[in-house]
Design a protein around this motif. Structure first.
Motif, mmCIF file in Angstrom:
data_model
loop_
_atom_site.group_PDB
_atom_site.id
_atom_site.type_symbol
_atom_site.label_atom_id
_atom_site.label_comp_id
_atom_site.label_asym_id
_atom_site.label_seq_id
_atom_site.Cartn_x
_atom_site.Cartn_y
_atom_site.Cartn_z
ATOM 1 N N PRO A 103 0.229 16.881 -43.559
ATOM 2 C CA PRO A 103 1.385 16.402 -42.789
ATOM 3 C C PRO A 103 1.383 14.877 -42.679
ATOM 4 N N LEU A 104 2.544 14.291 -42.914
ATOM 5 C CA LEU A 104 2.687 12.833 -42.826
ATOM 6 C C LEU A 104 2.744 12.411 -41.355
ATOM 7 N N GLN A 105 1.898 11.451 -41.021
ATOM 8 C CA GLN A 105 1.829 10.973 -39.639
ATOM 9 C C GLN A 105 2.640 9.690 -39.424
ATOM 10 N N ILE A 106 2.710 8.860 -40.462
ATOM 11 C CA ILE A 106 3.379 7.555 -40.337
ATOM 12 C C ILE A 106 4.361 7.398 -41.490
ATOM 13 N N LEU A 107 5.611 7.022 -41.141
ATOM 14 C CA LEU A 107 6.617 6.759 -42.165
ATOM 15 C C LEU A 107 7.286 5.426 -41.848
ATOM 16 N N GLY A 108 7.318 4.594 -42.875
ATOM 17 C CA GLY A 108 7.964 3.305 -42.718
ATOM 18 C C GLY A 108 8.957 3.038 -43.826
ATOM 19 N N LEU A 109 10.195 2.726 -43.453
ATOM 20 C CA LEU A 109 11.233 2.328 -44.409
ATOM 21 C C LEU A 109 11.809 0.972 -43.977
ATOM 22 N N PRO A 110 10.958 -0.002 -43.732
ATOM 23 C CA PRO A 110 11.445 -1.303 -43.258
ATOM 24 C C PRO A 110 11.978 -2.158 -44.398
ATOM 25 N N ASN A 111 12.722 -3.196 -44.036
ATOM 26 C CA ASN A 111 13.210 -4.180 -45.007
ATOM 27 C C ASN A 111 14.025 -3.535 -46.121
ATOM 28 N N ASN A 112 14.985 -2.731 -45.728
ATOM 29 C CA ASN A 112 15.884 -2.105 -46.677
ATOM 30 C C ASN A 112 17.325 -2.373 -46.252
ATOM 31 N N ALA A 113 18.245 -1.552 -46.756
ATOM 32 C CA ALA A 113 19.662 -1.749 -46.442
ATOM 33 C C ALA A 113 20.266 -0.482 -45.853
ATOM 34 N N LEU A 114 19.489 0.295 -45.129
ATOM 35 C CA LEU A 114 19.982 1.521 -44.508
ATOM 36 C C LEU A 114 21.016 1.178 -43.439
ATOM 37 N N ASN A 115 22.165 1.822 -43.485
ATOM 38 C CA ASN A 115 23.179 1.580 -42.472
ATOM 39 C C ASN A 115 23.228 2.667 -41.416
ATOM 40 N N SER A 116 22.331 3.641 -41.524
ATOM 41 C CA SER A 116 22.185 4.687 -40.511
ATOM 42 C C SER A 116 20.785 5.275 -40.617
ATOM 43 N N VAL A 117 20.380 6.006 -39.614
ATOM 44 C CA VAL A 117 19.054 6.642 -39.627
ATOM 45 C C VAL A 117 19.088 7.819 -40.614
ATOM 46 N N PRO A 118 18.183 7.855 -41.630
ATOM 47 C CA PRO A 118 18.182 8.960 -42.612
ATOM 48 C C PRO A 118 17.548 10.219 -42.007
ATOM 49 N N SER A 119 18.207 10.761 -41.010
ATOM 50 C CA SER A 119 17.628 11.882 -40.245
ATOM 51 C C SER A 119 17.439 13.132 -41.097
ATOM 52 N N ASN A 120 18.284 13.352 -42.119
ATOM 53 C CA ASN A 120 18.121 14.536 -42.976
ATOM 54 C C ASN A 120 16.798 14.525 -43.718
ATOM 55 N N SER A 121 16.265 13.353 -43.974
ATOM 56 C CA SER A 121 14.994 13.257 -44.708
ATOM 57 C C SER A 121 13.797 13.551 -43.813
ATOM 58 N N PHE A 122 14.041 13.660 -42.489
ATOM 59 C CA PHE A 122 12.931 13.873 -41.562
ATOM 60 C C PHE A 122 12.698 15.350 -41.242
ATOM 61 N N GLN A 123 13.527 16.260 -41.807
ATOM 62 C CA GLN A 123 13.453 17.658 -41.392
ATOM 63 C C GLN A 123 12.115 18.307 -41.730
ATOM 64 N N GLN A 124 11.438 17.809 -42.761
ATOM 65 C CA GLN A 124 10.139 18.368 -43.133
ATOM 66 C C GLN A 124 8.981 17.624 -42.470
ATOM 67 N N LEU A 125 9.306 16.620 -41.632
ATOM 68 C CA LEU A 125 8.255 15.762 -41.054
ATOM 69 C C LEU A 125 8.111 16.032 -39.563
ATOM 70 N N THR A 126 7.897 17.270 -39.223
ATOM 71 C CA THR A 126 7.843 17.661 -37.814
ATOM 72 C C THR A 126 6.619 17.109 -37.091
ATOM 73 N N SER A 127 5.605 16.670 -37.834
ATOM 74 C CA SER A 127 4.390 16.127 -37.209
ATOM 75 C C SER A 127 4.381 14.606 -37.182
ATOM 76 N N LEU A 128 5.493 13.988 -37.549
ATOM 77 C CA LEU A 128 5.547 12.524 -37.639
ATOM 78 C C LEU A 128 5.265 11.892 -36.268
ATOM 79 N N ASP A 129 4.355 10.907 -36.266
ATOM 80 C CA ASP A 129 3.940 10.257 -35.023
ATOM 81 C C ASP A 129 4.520 8.844 -34.879
ATOM 82 N N ARG A 130 4.678 8.148 -35.999
ATOM 83 C CA ARG A 130 5.180 6.761 -35.960
ATOM 84 C C ARG A 130 6.274 6.587 -37.010
#
Length: 702
Positions: A112-139
């Motif tokens: 399980p992935l604990q830390i996910l970082g997508l900084p310094n990009n051009a996202l115009n909204s939170v990519p919440s659909n990509s988080f559905q498999q990351l239920t244990s994400l802490d940071r």
């Protein structure tokens, strides 16, 4: 902790004992990887690099905890299950251009992935659909993107988040239900957004009931800071409100933050701290109010912070260290006051500062006089205080400018006013003793502010002129002059033995110049220190005393006193022609005019009952400038006459030469001219002759 969750005991031990090796990912030239810290792999590449990295990690015997990828020319993560079968605790992907992420991009990880970082990009909204498999994400780090709005479903799939950073975006609106799923959130960083455009959005943060740290720096929040501005978070410990535009802090603003230990309000526009502004902050240990516009702190502003240890008032406009700053803070150990307008320390201000160890006073205009003696004594007596960070330098008086306060002795901190008052008290005592010999019922009033000494000079007869300015509103008469040599009374001279004169014109409407002339037969020793006191009387029982400062009596010297500061200033009066301009300036000043230069002075003044206030001797010459002019003007006049005669002679010679040249030139011309031209030439010659005659007359007149 994360490492122990995702890896075996042997892997953890390898990381701790230094036997871990950086994996060799690929020989592809477009991909570069390296390990600057254990268990962390950093790679940079292009659009195909993620597949190469994933393949290399799957076949490597060395495990990696955190993967940090920097990509070029990647705008979309459109590949599903990129890291399928790879064990990772943390993943960071940045390109500066990523706008969308595949909904299954992070699926298939072995652990399980604990830390996910997508900084310094051009996202115009939170990519919440990509988080559905990351239920244990802490940071989760989404900083430095282009997110404008936080919607209600953005964090539904990651309820275990304890750290969320969405700083440096363009967020101006937050839905009321955005933070509702984040019951475990401890740290929320929202700095560098535009929440000031929608102040109500701040209230939604109250849903994070376990929040400990909140960063709202640089959010364009304006106006007074009140309890209605901020969300209610009972367990919050750190609050950052830097670089907004708060204008004041209202009463009971922080009453809902009983566990707050650190509060930063630096770089705002705060100029008012209301009484009880910090009530409720019983646990606060650090308060930063630097870079604001605070001029003064009232007695109730800093109350209720019994545990505060560090207070920062750097770069405000405070003018003094007062008890209002120190007394409410019994545990204060560090006080930063650099870059204010502090010139004094209030007496007894630090009496309750039993725990104060450090004060910084750099860039303050300290007045190192007698009023600072208390502070200097406290610095030496406070055993807990460390003066190495004090950095307090004197601004005044001028002879101590730039001196470091901690290196000055207490005896050097003196007040000129104190000396003057002490000296005047001594003079008053001696004069009173003198007058008591012939009058038991009298009152002597110190009027040094109304009877002010200006300067002195000697006349050609060696009489000593003392020049004063009087500002007296009562009908009083000149009585006598008292001369002090050193600290002892030399003599008292009655007005009948003196020549004196007054002039109606003064600096102020009620001012007048007053000159007393001491005859040359009075024994005064040149080179000694003297002090002169004038005494005026209203009646037989009321006397007014005004004294000069003590000065060295030197011939041909003009000694002046600044009427505001009463500081003695001296200049040597030379009788050189280079002083012509200064003498000319004095010609228009009644203090420097004698009878010949002024004409007849009107010395009588129309007062009550048409009585003269002063007796005058019109034969006295006030200042000895007549002789200077008698010797100067003949020489100047002779010089001017010689110059004028020389110019006249040169002009006559030049005219004759011009006439001679033209005459010979005419005779040498061929006689083939027409009759008209000859007549014209004759007329020109006649005109020239007439002009020369006129010029000769003008020269003779000159």
């Amino acid at each position: 902790m994360l490492l122990k969750k995702n890896f075996s005991v042997s892997q953890v031990k390898a990381a701790e004992d230094g036997s871990w090796k950086c994996p060799n990912i690929s020989d592809n030239r477009s991909l570069e990887c390296g390990c600057d810290v254990p268990l962390t792999l950093r790679c940079s590449g292009d659009v195909h690099s993620l597949s190469l990295i994933a393949e290399g990690l799957r076949r490597s015997t060395s495990f990696v905890s955190i993967l940090d990828c920097t990509l070029k020319n990647v705008t979309v993560l459109n590949e599903a299950k990129i890291f399928e079968g790879v064990s990772l605790s943390g993943l960071f992907i940045s390109s500066g251009e990523i706008k969308r992420v595949h909904r299954l991009a992070f699926s298939g990880l072995k652990t399980p992935l604990q830390i996910l970082g997508l900084p310094n990009n051009a996202l115009n909204s939170v990519p919440s659909n990509s988080f559905q498999q990351l239920t244990s994400l802490d940071r989760l780090d989404l900083s430095n993107n282009e997110i404008k709005i936080l919607s209600p479903t953005d964090f539904v799939s990651v309820p275990k988040l304890s750290y969320l950073e969405i700083s440096e975006n363009q967020i101006s609106s937050i839905s009321q239900k955005t933070f509702l799923p984040l019951k475990n959130l401890v740290t929320l960083k929202l700095n560098g957004n535009k929440l000031g455009n929608s102040p109500g959005s701040l209230k939604t943060i109250a849903e994070c009931i376990n929040l400990r740290e909140l960063d709202l720096q640089s959010n364009l929040i304006k106006g007074p800071l009140t309890s209605e501005t901020l969300p209610t978070i009972k367990d919050l410990e750190i609050l950052n409100l830097e670089r907004n535009s708060f204008s004041s802090v209202g009463a009971e603003t922080f009453k809902n933050f009983p566990k707050l230990t650190m509060l930063s309000l630096r770089h705002n526009q705060i100029d008012v701290l209301a009484d009880d502004a910090f009530i409720g902050l019983n646990s606060l240990q650090k308060l930063d109010l630097s870079y604001n516009g605070i001029v003064a702190v009232s007695g109730g502003s800093l109350k209720h912070m019994n545990r505060l240890k560090m207070l920062d008032f750097t770069h405000n406009f405070l003018r003094a260290i007062t008890t209002d700053i120190i007394n409410p803070l019994p545990q204060l150990s560090e006080l930063k006051l650099d870059g204010n307008d502090i010139s004094i320390v209030e007496r007894n201000a630090l009496n309750s500062a039993k725990n104060l160890k450090n004060i910084s006073l750099r860039d303050n205009p300290l007045a190192c006089d007698c009023k600072l003696q208390y502070f200097a004594e406290w610095l030496t007596s406070a055993s807990q205080f460390d003066s190495k960070n004090l950095m307090a330098f004197c601004k005044t008086p001028p002879f101590l400018e730039g001196a470091q306060l901690s290196q000055l002795s207490i005896d050097s901190l003196t007040c000129a006013e104190t000396h003057l008052e002490s000296e005047n008290d001594q003079i008053m005592f001696q004069v009173n003793s003198m007058f008591s010999d012939f009058n038991d019922n009298f009152t002597m009033i110190n009027s040094s502010s109304s009877i002010m000494f200006v300067d002195y000079n000697f006349t050609v007869n060696n009489d000593l002129n003392l020049n004063w300015i009087l500002h007296l509103n009562k009908s009083i008469l000149f009585h006598s002059l008292v001369i002090f040599e050193g600290s002892d009374v030399r003599m008292r001279m009655d007005k009948s033995t003196l020549n004196y004169r007054s002039f109606e014109k003064g600096i102020e409407p009620n001012d007048e110049y007053f000159v007393v002339s001491i005859p040359s037969n009075v024994p005064l020793n040149l080179g000694n220190n003297y002090e002169f006191c004038l005494i005026f009387t209203e009646d037989d029982n009321h006397f007014y005393l005004g004294c000069s400062t003590t000065f060295l009596l030197i011939p041909n010297r003009i000694t002046t006193v600044d009427l505001n500061s009463r500081i003695l200033k001296s200049t040597i009066q030379d009788s050189d022609i280079s002083d012509f301009d200064s003498i000319a300036d004095k010609q228009n000043n009644p203090l420097y005019m004698n009878d010949d230069m002024q004409g007849t002075f009107t010395t009588q003044k129309n007062r009550k009952n048409n009585e003269d206030i002063f007796e005058h001797d019109d034969s006295i010459e006030v200042y000895p400038s007549r002789e200077y002019y008698n010797t100067l003007w003949p020489n100047v006049s002779l010089s001017i006459l010689i110059i004028c005669m020389s110019i006249s002679i040169i002009y006559i010679l030049f005219t004759k030469y011009r006439y001679y040249y033209k005459h010979h030139q005419t005779e040498s011309i061929s006689p083939s001219y027409s009759e008209d031209s000859i007549n014209t030439q004759i007329e020109d010659e006649n005109d020239n002759t007439t002009n020369k005659y006129i010029k000769l007359q003008a020269t003779t007149a000159l």
